[in-house]
Design an enzyme around this catalytic site. Structure first.
Site, PDB file in Angstrom:
ATOM      1  N   ASP A 106       0.801  -1.236   0.030  1.00  0.00           N
ATOM      2  CA  ASP A 106       0.061   0.121   0.060  1.00  0.00           C
ATOM      3  C   ASP A 106       1.046   1.277  -0.047  1.00  0.00           C
ATOM      4  O   ASP A 106       0.391   2.076   0.292  1.00  0.00           O
ATOM      5  CB  ASP A 106      -1.044   0.079   1.192  1.00  0.00           C
ATOM      6  CG  ASP A 106      -0.238   0.044   2.533  1.00  0.00           C
ATOM      7  OD1 ASP A 106       0.997  -0.224   2.458  1.00  0.00           O
ATOM      8  OD2 ASP A 106      -0.976  -0.102   3.632  1.00  0.00           O
ATOM      9  N   LYS A 157       5.032   7.952  16.945  1.00  0.00           N
ATOM     10  CA  LYS A 157       4.375   8.831  16.117  1.00  0.00           C
ATOM     11  C   LYS A 157       4.126  10.105  17.020  1.00  0.00           C
ATOM     12  O   LYS A 157       3.646   9.822  18.075  1.00  0.00           O
ATOM     13  CB  LYS A 157       3.028   8.379  15.521  1.00  0.00           C
ATOM     14  CG  LYS A 157       3.152   7.042  14.525  1.00  0.00           C
ATOM     15  CD  LYS A 157       1.914   6.548  13.977  1.00  0.00           C
ATOM     16  CE  LYS A 157       2.096   5.535  13.263  1.00  0.00           C
ATOM     17  NZ  LYS A 157       0.847   4.792  12.983  1.00  0.00           N
ATOM     18  N   ASP A 212       1.569   6.926   0.585  1.00  0.00           N
ATOM     19  CA  ASP A 212       1.210   5.723   1.444  1.00  0.00           C
ATOM     20  C   ASP A 212      -0.382   5.786   1.329  1.00  0.00           C
ATOM     21  O   ASP A 212      -0.833   6.761   1.642  1.00  0.00           O
ATOM     22  CB  ASP A 212       1.496   5.762   2.885  1.00  0.00           C
ATOM     23  CG  ASP A 212       0.663   4.787   3.594  1.00  0.00           C
ATOM     24  OD1 ASP A 212      -0.126   4.128   3.385  1.00  0.00           O
ATOM     25  OD2 ASP A 212       1.249   4.794   4.770  1.00  0.00           O
TER      26      ASP A 212
END
Length: 231
Positions: A106, A157, A212
């Site tokens: 992906d 993140k 992405d």
């Protein structure tokens, strides 16, 4: 060169815009996203690709068969969810070369794979990760490394003004995942983040185009940007 492409994703976050196909088969600018990845591998001299498939795998198998352009295609079938690490380890059993490329189905990241492989071999690396410099982001964790490229840390993140993200392309020594006892495990959390300090693990910097399609906003952006690439 050989490559494994992870193509078994459910595409849960894309259900609002993509239905009834595995995420890598989502149509982008008129054709399945996975074809762009395989086109890039073909142009860069990859000869054998293992597609790690699971969810709705017949759609992928019926579309590509055993050959796509100059690529010989094999299939590693997940009969039960193996997560990313387990899927990679199973797919590697179908590879013959000592070092194998790993890609996400992906994500498109325009990396010079031959240069990355040379970097991997020169450093006698067990794992080489293609990293992408990025600014003003919060969707990705970051990778830090020393002046020689040896990875020092994986950071969670968080909002980040500037950093290097894991671009999702790896070169692995073929048997490097064998010590993991679990059948199903995550490549990032259960292997990369646990073993980076004890094995040679290096970053390879690439400024190439990166997209992405994992969320609807970026899926829409990919459709627009890939249309421009075709023009």
């Amino acid at each position: 060169m050989e490559a494994v492409v992870l193509a078994g994703g459910f595409g849960t976050r894309l259900q609002s815009v993509v239905k009834d196909v595995p995420k890598p088969m989502a149509e982008v600018a008129g054709r399945p996203f996975l074809t762009y990845i395989l086109d890039s591998l073909d142009k860069q001299g990859i000869q054998h690709v293992v597609l790690a498939v699971g969810y709705k795998r017949d759609i992928i198998i019926n579309y590509f068969g055993q050959q796509y352009k100059n690529l010989k295609i094999s299939y590693s079938i997940e009969e039960e969810p193996l997560m990313t690490g387990g899927a990679i380890r199973q797919a590697l059993e179908l590879c013959k070369e000592p070092n194998v490329m790993i890609l996400n189905g992906d994500t498109f990241f325009d990396v010079d794979l031959k240069a990355m492989q040379a970097h991997h071999i020169i450093n006698k690396s067990t794992v080489t990760i293609a990293v992408k410099p990025m600014e003003n982001f919060d969707r990705y964790g970051t990778v830090t490394f020393d002046n020689h490229g040896r990875i020092q840390a994986f950071l969670e993140k968080q909002p980040c003004e500037k950093g290097f993200i894991n671009g999702g392309i790896y070169i692995l020594v073929k048997d490097c995942l064998q010590p993991i006892n679990e059948k199903a495990f995550m490549m990032e959390k259960d292997y990369l983040e646990k073993y980076f300090s004890s094995i040679p693990m290096y970053a390879f910097i690439s400024e190439g185009y990166f997209i992405d399609i994992g969320i609807p906003a970026d899926f829409a952006r990919a459709n627009e940007e890939f249309k421009k690439l075709k023009e």
